[in-house]
Design an enzyme around this catalytic site. Structure first.
Site, PDB file in Angstrom:
ATOM      1  N   GLY A  86     -19.523   1.042 -53.453  1.00  0.00           N
ATOM      2  CA  GLY A  86     -18.350   0.665 -54.234  1.00  0.00           C
ATOM      3  C   GLY A  86     -18.748   0.071 -55.571  1.00  0.00           C
ATOM      4  CD  GLU A  97     -27.184   5.442 -56.782  1.00  0.00           C
ATOM      5  OE1 GLU A  97     -26.289   6.263 -57.019  1.00  0.00           O
ATOM      6  OE2 GLU A  97     -27.019   4.216 -56.870  1.00  0.00           O
ATOM      7  CB  SER A 149     -17.921   4.226 -60.384  1.00  0.00           C
ATOM      8  OG  SER A 149     -19.244   4.538 -60.732  1.00  0.00           O
TER       9      SER A 149
END
Length: 386
Positions: free
Chosen positions: A134, A252, A136
């Site tokens: 959670g 990421e 953007s």
């Protein structure tokens, strides 16, 4: 203006112990073969298959870098690299456990409470618990410091209001780790941000899928309307969310998924050339793409070495993601040119379907995980250029 060199380790190769895993993963894939069609395999890390994820968990390959006390494999970052490389190259459906394995579990291991680690990590490692990110928001895409979702403390914990956008698999996941403002004002930028563990089954949460150009609906809008979270939903210390997110993004942006997203297309084209023959133009294109892939893989492995040493290589990871996603986007363009150059004679139905899908989805490669513009700003700052 002084310029700084980005710290980069020497050329890295895979340890023998990690390389030994490769044959085991290939045997597993032979027993659990991904879809035969290349246009389906091209969706690999968007392919959601809970049974496949649980089978991986049973082998100990989800959360392989986590300590055994939490159900993990106690392996190295290199072990995980080999597993991911084989899964992605084969086009395996890894989406169900992907976020939890890649970044949610390491985040909880590093910053989570004892109860969060004990409750959640074993279920992640079993391939049974799925997470989404959670970050953007409608008015804050890659500019995470401007998020406006707010969590206000109350006598029951935290009251959450706001929304998130482009949240992959939110409609299929059990939890979200949400970045929210817990103190200060909207204009405070990095100050006052925290990460919270959000059970997506709680009342007040609305999830709306977003269908993309390729017809898939893995993106979502998520709305929070007075969602009551418990006190222990907070991850780490209040106000430390920005530092935690920065560390999380190194996971990421650094893996083989940033260079292998178009591999199903490239392999399908190679299969076509093996059947019908390659001319000099085809060979030159393939050689150029293979050489770029080799360099990118070496760079990606060097970042894995830094992660293995407990470092947070934010700037090198941003650089590899930028270069890697450019490479992934170039593949459909280059292959489309080659097929057109030969009058479409080497374009089988499967190849053309895979090319069509990859061409449509490729623009997202440089958006997910941070836009190209944001990454280049990070790199410039890391080099002292801005």
């Amino acid at each position: 203006m002084s310029k700084r060199m980005i710290p980069w380790p020497q050329r890295q190769t895979l340890p023998t112990s990690a390389e030994a895993l490769r044959s085991e993963v290939r045997a597993f894939l032979a027993a659990h073969p991904p879809a035969a069609a290349a246009d389906v395999r091209a969706r690999s890390w968007m392919g959601f298959d809970a049974a496949f994820s649980q089978a991986l968990g049973q082998r100990g390959w989800v959360g392989i870098t986590l300590p055994t006390q939490y159900g993990g494999g106690g392996g190295s970052a290199f072990d995980r690299y080999v597993i991911l490389e084989e899964l992605l190259a084969a086009g395996a459906p890894v989406s169900a456990h992907w976020i939890a394995d890649r970044q949610s579990a390491p985040l909880l291991l590093r910053f989570g409470s004892d109860s969060q680690r004990r409750e959640l990590l074993p279920r992640i490692c079993a391939g049974e618990l799925y997470f989404c990110i959670g970050m953007s928001e409608p008015g804050a895409g890659s500019d995470l410091a401007s998020v406006s979702t707010r969590a206000v403390p109350n006598d029951q914990g935290w009251l959450l209001n706001g929304s998130k956008l482009w949240t992959t698999n939110a409609d299929r996941c059990h939890y979200m780790i949400a970045l929210a403002r817990t103190s200060g004002q909207h204009g405070d930028r990095q100050q006052g941000l925290s990460q919270l563990l959000v059970d997506l089954s709680l009342p007040g949460i609305t999830i709306r899928p977003i269908r993309d150009l390729a017809g898939d609906a893995h993106f979502n809008e998520v709305f929070f309307d007075n969602v009551q979270l418990p006190h222990d939903a907070l991850i780490g210390a209040e106000g430390d969310g920005w530092q935690q997110v920065t560390a999380e993004l190194a996971f990421e942006r650094s893996g083989p998924e940033r260079i292998l997203s178009s591999m199903a297309l490239l392999e399908c084209w190679c299969d076509q050339l093996r059947r019908s023959g390659a001319d000099a133009g085809d060979q030159r294109t393939l050689g150029e793409l293979a050489s770029r892939l080799a360099v990118l893989r070496s760079l990606s492995l060097s970042i894995t070495a830094q992660l293995e040493q407990g470092q947070s290589p934010v700037i090198p990871a941003a650089l590899v993601k930028d270069l890697g996603t450019t490479f992934e986007q170039d593949i459909p363009d280059r292959l489309a040119d080659q097929i057109a150059r030969r009058g479409g004679e080497h374009g089988s139905g499967e190849l053309m379907r895979t090319l069509a899908y990859t061409s449509m989805i490729a623009p997202t490669y440089s958006l997910r995980g941070g836009t190209r513009e944001i990454l280049r700003g990070l790199i410039a700052r890391g080099m002292g250029l801005r």
